[in-house]
Design a protein around this motif. Structure first.
Motif, PDB file in Angstrom:
ATOM      1  N   VAL A  60      22.481  37.306  41.478  1.00 55.09           N
ATOM      2  CA  VAL A  60      23.452  37.207  40.401  1.00 55.09           C
ATOM      3  C   VAL A  60      23.986  38.583  40.014  1.00 55.09           C
ATOM      4  CG1 VAL A  60      21.763  37.390  38.516  1.00 55.09           C
ATOM      5  CG2 VAL A  60      23.907  36.167  38.145  1.00 55.09           C
ATOM      6  N   GLY A  61      25.298  38.640  39.770  1.00 55.72           N
ATOM      7  CA  GLY A  61      25.900  39.817  39.172  1.00 55.72           C
ATOM      8  C   GLY A  61      26.249  40.956  40.096  1.00 55.72           C
ATOM      9  N   GLY A  62      25.825  40.907  41.332  1.00 57.55           N
ATOM     10  CA  GLY A  62      26.071  42.023  42.235  1.00 57.55           C
ATOM     11  C   GLY A  62      27.224  41.775  43.179  1.00 57.55           C
ATOM     12  N   PRO A  63      27.491  42.744  44.064  1.00 57.66           N
ATOM     13  CA  PRO A  63      28.551  42.572  45.046  1.00 57.66           C
ATOM     14  C   PRO A  63      28.229  41.446  46.018  1.00 57.66           C
ATOM     15  CG  PRO A  63      27.250  44.519  45.537  1.00 57.66           C
ATOM     16  CD  PRO A  63      26.811  44.042  44.183  1.00 57.66           C
ATOM     17  N   MET A  64      29.250  40.770  46.498  1.00 56.63           N
ATOM     18  CA  MET A  64      29.039  39.640  47.388  1.00 56.63           C
ATOM     19  C   MET A  64      28.327  40.053  48.673  1.00 56.63           C
ATOM     20  SD  MET A  64      31.782  36.903  48.884  1.00 56.63           S
ATOM     21  CE  MET A  64      32.263  36.429  47.226  1.00 56.63           C
ATOM     22  N   SER A 124      35.211  43.449  37.464  1.00 60.75           N
ATOM     23  CA  SER A 124      34.388  42.418  38.096  1.00 60.75           C
ATOM     24  C   SER A 124      33.955  42.822  39.495  1.00 60.75           C
ATOM     25  CB  SER A 124      35.185  41.105  38.169  1.00 60.75           C
ATOM     26  OG  SER A 124      34.452  40.104  38.846  1.00 60.75           O
ATOM     27  N   ALA A 125      32.789  42.325  39.912  1.00 62.23           N
ATOM     28  CA  ALA A 125      32.348  42.499  41.295  1.00 62.23           C
ATOM     29  C   ALA A 125      32.978  41.461  42.216  1.00 62.23           C
ATOM     30  CB  ALA A 125      30.820  42.414  41.380  1.00 62.23           C
ATOM     31  N   ALA A 144      45.193  45.311  30.352  1.00 63.52           N
ATOM     32  CA  ALA A 144      46.074  46.384  30.799  1.00 63.52           C
ATOM     33  C   ALA A 144      45.864  46.665  32.280  1.00 63.52           C
ATOM     34  CB  ALA A 144      45.825  47.647  29.981  1.00 63.52           C
ATOM     35  N   LEU A 145      44.665  46.443  32.756  1.00 62.17           N
ATOM     36  CA  LEU A 145      44.385  46.589  34.183  1.00 62.17           C
ATOM     37  C   LEU A 145      43.165  45.759  34.544  1.00 62.17           C
ATOM     38  CD1 LEU A 145      41.757  48.662  34.820  1.00 62.17           C
ATOM     39  CD2 LEU A 145      43.368  50.325  33.945  1.00 62.17           C
ATOM     40  N   THR A 146      42.995  45.510  35.828  1.00 62.44           N
ATOM     41  CA  THR A 146      41.822  44.804  36.335  1.00 62.44           C
ATOM     42  C   THR A 146      41.274  45.547  37.540  1.00 62.44           C
ATOM     43  OG1 THR A 146      43.109  43.355  37.800  1.00 62.44           O
ATOM     44  CG2 THR A 146      42.722  42.579  35.549  1.00 62.44           C
ATOM     45  N   VAL A 147      39.960  45.518  37.701  1.00 60.94           N
ATOM     46  CA  VAL A 147      39.292  46.174  38.820  1.00 60.94           C
ATOM     47  C   VAL A 147      38.456  45.119  39.549  1.00 60.94           C
ATOM     48  CG1 VAL A 147      37.649  47.950  39.523  1.00 60.94           C
ATOM     49  CG2 VAL A 147      39.198  48.374  37.590  1.00 60.94           C
ATOM     50  N   ALA A 148      38.712  44.955  40.847  1.00 56.94           N
ATOM     51  CA  ALA A 148      37.991  43.969  41.665  1.00 56.94           C
ATOM     52  C   ALA A 148      36.938  44.661  42.522  1.00 56.94           C
ATOM     53  CB  ALA A 148      38.969  43.208  42.555  1.00 56.94           C
ATOM     54  N   ARG A 154      32.384  51.603  46.021  1.00 59.11           N
ATOM     55  CA  ARG A 154      31.054  51.145  45.591  1.00 59.11           C
ATOM     56  C   ARG A 154      31.236  50.340  44.310  1.00 59.11           C
ATOM     57  NH1 ARG A 154      27.182  56.096  44.749  1.00 59.11           N
ATOM     58  NH2 ARG A 154      28.763  56.483  43.148  1.00 59.11           N
ATOM     59  N   THR A 155      30.831  49.089  44.349  1.00 60.74           N
ATOM     60  CA  THR A 155      30.952  48.259  43.151  1.00 60.74           C
ATOM     61  C   THR A 155      29.629  48.255  42.394  1.00 60.74           C
ATOM     62  OG1 THR A 155      31.734  46.128  42.315  1.00 60.74           O
ATOM     63  CG2 THR A 155      30.400  46.084  44.330  1.00 60.74           C
ATOM     64  N   LYS A 156      29.506  47.412  41.380  1.00 63.43           N
ATOM     65  CA  LYS A 156      28.282  47.349  40.587  1.00 63.43           C
ATOM     66  C   LYS A 156      27.063  47.132  41.500  1.00 63.43           C
ATOM     67  CE  LYS A 156      31.028  44.947  37.068  1.00 63.43           C
ATOM     68  NZ  LYS A 156      31.184  43.713  36.260  1.00 63.43           N
ATOM     69  N   PRO A 157      25.955  47.790  41.269  1.00 69.09           N
ATOM     70  CA  PRO A 157      25.520  48.519  40.074  1.00 69.09           C
ATOM     71  C   PRO A 157      25.941  49.972  39.986  1.00 69.09           C
ATOM     72  CG  PRO A 157      23.734  48.471  41.643  1.00 69.09           C
ATOM     73  CD  PRO A 157      24.862  47.671  42.253  1.00 69.09           C
ATOM     74  N   HIS A 158      26.794  50.425  40.895  1.00 68.09           N
ATOM     75  CA  HIS A 158      27.289  51.793  40.812  1.00 68.09           C
ATOM     76  C   HIS A 158      28.301  51.911  39.666  1.00 68.09           C
ATOM     77  CE1 HIS A 158      25.308  52.847  44.570  1.00 68.09           C
ATOM     78  NE2 HIS A 158      25.796  51.731  45.092  1.00 68.09           N
ATOM     79  N   PRO A 159      28.484  53.092  39.115  1.00 64.85           N
ATOM     80  CA  PRO A 159      29.376  53.256  37.962  1.00 64.85           C
ATOM     81  C   PRO A 159      30.857  53.255  38.305  1.00 64.85           C
ATOM     82  CG  PRO A 159      28.461  55.386  38.599  1.00 64.85           C
ATOM     83  CD  PRO A 159      27.764  54.348  39.451  1.00 64.85           C
ATOM     84  N   ASP A 160      31.197  53.318  39.594  1.00 62.84           N
ATOM     85  CA  ASP A 160      32.583  53.504  40.017  1.00 62.84           C
ATOM     86  C   ASP A 160      33.597  52.559  39.361  1.00 62.84           C
ATOM     87  OD1 ASP A 160      30.606  54.488  41.811  1.00 62.84           O
ATOM     88  OD2 ASP A 160      32.116  54.823  43.351  1.00 62.84           O
ATOM     89  N   PRO A 161      33.323  51.238  39.288  1.00 61.85           N
ATOM     90  CA  PRO A 161      34.338  50.348  38.698  1.00 61.85           C
ATOM     91  C   PRO A 161      34.635  50.674  37.244  1.00 61.85           C
ATOM     92  CG  PRO A 161      32.708  49.081  39.933  1.00 61.85           C
ATOM     93  CD  PRO A 161      32.174  50.471  39.812  1.00 61.85           C
ATOM     94  N   TYR A 162      33.592  51.013  36.475  1.00 57.04           N
ATOM     95  CA  TYR A 162      33.817  51.311  35.063  1.00 57.04           C
ATOM     96  C   TYR A 162      34.447  52.686  34.868  1.00 57.04           C
ATOM     97  CZ  TYR A 162      31.673  47.015  33.593  1.00 57.04           C
ATOM     98  OH  TYR A 162      31.441  45.673  33.382  1.00 57.04           O
TER      99      TYR A 162
END
Length: 231
Positions: A60-64, A124-125, A144-148, A154-162
């Motif tokens: 749950v919650g991580g990258p596919m 979102s991941a 205002a924007l979305t991040v996929a 590097r997506t979650k749990p890395h800080p890059d998306p935020y």
């Protein structure tokens, strides 16, 4: 649809230390965490494998790619990562086409943030194709924007998306409030230096420094989020 390019006119909120609000999607704004697990169970059943329910907390919650890779390894299923990813996305889309329940308090919070012109991003991941389908229900005008997850190295749990979302909104991560439902998402937000509100969906999350845990999104409003900065 919306993209990771900020909308014109995005600005920080006046009169508050809160500069932006960054929101997770699955399990936070829309009640879909169970959808992903149901799809995974179905697909692996068709391959002759039964998923252990305890694995649900792992995926749950991580990258596919991480979730799919774990399930392939755990079951020994004869399927490639790329093929499984396609099947997962297709199965999830089928479900959200039939029903897409919002989490209690989600519509009210989005409306309030919009009314007070608080810069808001969806982080979102999930892949872009999924985010764009969900946005038709959430209302793309609220962000205002979305991040996929498939748009960052590097997506979650890395800080890059935020970090990307905060930069896109012209905000200091330390003055951003993040709302998340999983330990993976919380880890990403905290690594980015954000204040975090955790609304656990599948597994418990404990309070910590710069992390507030609530039981429902109905407890979260603009005054609550501004209070995090003051504290």
């Amino acid at each position: 649809m919306t993209s990771t390019v900020p909308a014109p006119g995005t600005r920080t909120a006046e009169g508050s230390a809160l500069q932006a609000v960054l929101l997770d999607m699955d399990g936070t704004l829309v009640d879909t965490e169970g959808f992903w697990w149901d799809v995974e169970v179905e697909i692996f059943a068709s391959l002759g494998h039964t998923l252990d329910d305890t694995w649900r907390h792992v995926v749950v919650g991580g990258p596919m790619t991480r979730s799919a890779g774990f399930l392939i390894e755990a079951t020994g299923a004869d399927i490639g990562l790329a093929e499984l990813t396609v099947l997962l996305n297709q199965g999830f889309e089928d479900r959200i086409d039939r029903a897409l329940p919002l989490m209690p308090g989600a519509a009210r919070l989005l409306a309030e943030l919009a009314a007070y012109e608080i810069p808001t991003a969806l982080v979102s991941a999930s892949h872009r194709r999924i985010i764009d389908r969900v946005l038709t229900s959430l209302g793309p005008q609220h962000f205002a924007l979305t991040v996929a997850g498939d748009e960052v190295p590097r997506t979650k749990p890395h800080p890059d998306p935020y970090l990307l979302a905060a930069a896109g909104l012209g905000a200091d991560p330390a003055r951003c409030a993040v709302v998340e439902d999983t330990a993976t998402g919380v880890a990403a937000a905290e690594a980015a230096g954000c204040h975090v509100v955790a609304v656990p969906s599948v597994a418990p999350i404990t309070p910590a420094a710069r992390r507030t845990v609530v039981t429902s999104l109905e407890q979260v409003d603009l005054a609550f989020l501004r209070g995090l900065m003051a504290a």
